[in-house]
Design an enzyme around this catalytic site. Structure first.
Site, mmCIF file in Angstrom:
data_model
loop_
_atom_site.group_PDB
_atom_site.id
_atom_site.type_symbol
_atom_site.label_atom_id
_atom_site.label_comp_id
_atom_site.label_asym_id
_atom_site.label_seq_id
_atom_site.Cartn_x
_atom_site.Cartn_y
_atom_site.Cartn_z
ATOM 1 N N ARG A 77 1.801 -6.951 20.782
ATOM 2 C CA ARG A 77 0.794 -7.926 20.800
ATOM 3 C C ARG A 77 0.025 -8.192 21.672
ATOM 4 O O ARG A 77 0.393 -8.296 22.678
ATOM 5 C CB ARG A 77 1.967 -8.970 20.598
ATOM 6 C CG ARG A 77 2.217 -9.950 21.062
ATOM 7 C CD ARG A 77 3.748 -11.205 21.397
ATOM 8 N NE ARG A 77 3.412 -12.553 22.063
ATOM 9 C CZ ARG A 77 3.614 -12.970 22.802
ATOM 10 N NH1 ARG A 77 4.397 -12.630 23.542
ATOM 11 N NH2 ARG A 77 3.616 -14.250 23.228
ATOM 12 N N ASN A 299 10.894 -14.774 23.311
ATOM 13 C CA ASN A 299 10.770 -13.772 24.263
ATOM 14 C C ASN A 299 12.277 -14.272 25.906
ATOM 15 O O ASN A 299 12.471 -14.854 26.215
ATOM 16 C CB ASN A 299 9.866 -14.419 25.765
ATOM 17 C CG ASN A 299 8.684 -14.482 25.204
ATOM 18 O OD1 ASN A 299 8.886 -14.004 23.908
ATOM 19 N ND2 ASN A 299 7.584 -15.445 25.436
ATOM 20 N N GLU A 352 9.326 -10.679 23.658
ATOM 21 C CA GLU A 352 8.558 -9.770 24.991
ATOM 22 C C GLU A 352 10.901 -10.270 24.948
ATOM 23 O O GLU A 352 11.526 -10.427 24.610
ATOM 24 C CB GLU A 352 8.725 -11.196 26.207
ATOM 25 C CG GLU A 352 6.460 -11.756 25.322
ATOM 26 C CD GLU A 352 6.644 -12.185 26.453
ATOM 27 O OE1 GLU A 352 6.802 -12.233 28.189
ATOM 28 O OE2 GLU A 352 5.443 -13.571 26.423
HETATM 29 C C1 NOJ Z 1 7.004 -14.762 29.632
HETATM 30 C C2 NOJ Z 1 5.355 -14.883 29.614
HETATM 31 O O1 NOJ Z 1 4.872 -15.012 28.321
HETATM 32 C C3 NOJ Z 1 4.272 -13.387 30.457
HETATM 33 O O2 NOJ Z 1 3.618 -13.648 30.606
HETATM 34 C C4 NOJ Z 1 4.899 -13.745 31.348
HETATM 35 O O3 NOJ Z 1 4.505 -12.474 32.258
HETATM 36 C C5 NOJ Z 1 6.374 -12.647 31.141
HETATM 37 N N1 NOJ Z 1 7.337 -14.404 30.795
HETATM 38 C C6 NOJ Z 1 7.388 -12.467 33.178
HETATM 39 O O4 NOJ Z 1 7.490 -13.948 34.119
#
Ligand code: NOJ
Length: 447
Positions: A77, A299, A352
């Site tokens: 991704r 995420n 994530e």
């Molecule tokens: C969510 C975000 O989408 C990403 O860009 C970030 O690095 C991570 N969290 C960790 O904080």
């Protein structure tokens, strides 16, 4: 452990500004993160750094894809930098920008890795910001056009799109607290307006993608408070469900404003007064414009433990924390997908999950990161429980393959399973990269 479903998608995730570098090469236009990091009047980034070079993935993409392949990554991704492909956001297309993503996508496909594209991971073209950015409704059309151009370009090669990453952070950190670009501090009323425009933009992008590539799957990646029960009783589970979507706590950082708009085509009756006042100004026709995504990306980093009454249970002294002091709460991975599914009924990807650790190169030249292995292991075991209990989770993308630019924290936090020595750009797979390779290669059976 029993394997994950046969077609489960295992992968890694990153975003353009956090890894590409090449901030002013080959015709790329400036974006709000370039401006924010270069702001001569204020130091917005903890270590004074920027994404000018980052992991230099723009020039090292072949090496990165080869490393992914070597580790058994099945899906990557990544996000497209809007200003790289359309320098001013709504004007001419920059073919050289597309050439970079062509190289990346083709190399991924050759390596048997599925490309999953995020259209907006926070790097808004500066020219659009100067026209009002996410406060100006005209951006809906510009975002739709951008989505259409990208989807037409990659039709047949990219099958999965995510429109907007964490609209909650775009809104609350970019326009609320000002910690992120563009660094504004607006009222809650204006934040409500931004949310609404982001939802309209998602919807327009989804329509445009489907118009040129009807086979494409289109999702969105919201974020917000995720609660899990202290005890696994029906009452406590119910309390965790209610607390997750309780707008009376902190309505800005919840999943529901965005997902209710898109999927339920309106706000919940329980919205707070400020949102009610804004809602009264919305043209009812807007709600008919909202598009239900094909899937929801979540995420998942940590959650809030709640008791039977839905009140947060305070973490005890010495509670396990990650490098950037986020609580380690694996149980959230069991309950969050179930709760999101219960409210919205759509397939889910974990888009994530990961943590930052205090990683460094050890005397033997290797990077040993047992804390990351333990963290990912615990979260994946809980994920499997949640899936066995009915959550339709289709894939899991670890954040992140490489250490990268962590927004306002600069390079002070390392989230990668691959260490990046920033002065030289050298990549050193950490122990966790080898461990995660085994997880992917055994479809989770080794857990
Ligand atoms: C969510 C975000 O989408 C990403 O860009 C970030 O690095 C991570 N969290 C960790 O904080």
């Amino acid at each position: 452990m029993r394997a994950f479903p046969k077609d489960f998608v295992w992968g890694v995730a990153c975003a353009s500004y956090q890894c590409e570098g090449a901030w002013n090469e080959d015709g790329k236009g400036p974006n709000i993160w370039d401006d924010f990091c270069h702001d001569p009047t204020a130091r917005h980034i903890r270590d004074g750094s920027s994404g000018d070079v980052a992991c230099d993935s723009y020039h090292r993409c072949r090496e990165d894809v080869a490393l992914m392949k070597e580790h058994g990554v099945k899906a990557y991704r990544f996000s497209i930098s809007w200003a790289r492909v359309i320098p001013d956001g709504d004007g001419p297309v920059n073919e050289k920008g597309f050439a970079y993503y062509d190289g990346l996508v083709n190399q991924l496909l050759e390596a048997g890795i599925q490309p999953m594209v995020t259209l907006y991971h926070w790097d808004l073209p500066s020219a659009l910001h100067h026209k009002g950015g996410w406060l100006n409704r005209q951006i809906v059309e510009a975002f739709g056009r951008y989505a259409r151009i990208v989807a037409r370009h990659f039709a047949g090669r990219v099958k999965t799109y995510m429109t907007i990453n964490e609209p909650q952070c775009v809104t609350s950190l970019g326009y609320g607290s000002g910690e992120h670009a563009p660094g504004l501090k607006l009222s809650q009323r204006e934040l409500a307006r931004i949310y609404h425009i982001l939802c309209l933009a998602h919807s327009e992008a989804q329509r445009q993608i489907k118009a040129v590539d009807p086979q494409a799957l289109v999702g969105i990646v919201p974020c917000g408070r995720l609660c899990y029960p202290r005890q696994d009783t029906p009452e406590n589970r119910e309390a965790a469900y209610r607390a997750t979507f309780d707008l009376s706590r902190d309505w800005v950082f919840t999943h529901n404003i965005v997902l209710d708009s898109l999927i339920r085509k309106g706000y919940d009756p329980s919205i707070p007064a400020v949102l009610r006042q804004f809602a009264d100004t919305i043209d009812p026709a807007d709600w008919t414009q909202m598009e239900t995504p094909d899937f929801i990306g979540i995420n998942v980093y940590n959650g809030v433990m709640v008791d039977q009454t839905g009140s947060a249970v305070e973490n005890y002294p010495g509670f396990p924390l990650t490098g950037c002091k986020w609580p380690v709460t694996p149980e959230v991975m069991r309950y969050a997908p179930q709760n999101i599914y219960r409210r919205y009924g759509l397939p889910i990807y974990i888009t994530e999950n990961g943590l930052s650790c205090n990683d460094r190169v050890h005397l033997d030249g290797q990077v040993h990161d047992p804390d990351r292995i333990d963290f990912l292991h615990r979260y994946l075991l809980e994920l499997k429980k949640g899936m066995d209990e009915g959550a339709p989770v289709k894939g899991y993308l670890q954040w992140s393959f490489l250490d990268n630019f962590e927004w306002s924290l600069g390079y002070t936090e390392r989230f990668g399973v691959v260490y990046v020595d920033y002065p030289t750009g050298r990549r050193i797979p950490k122990d966790s990269a080898r461990w995660y390779a085994q997880v992917m290669n055994t479809n989770g059976e080794c857990l």
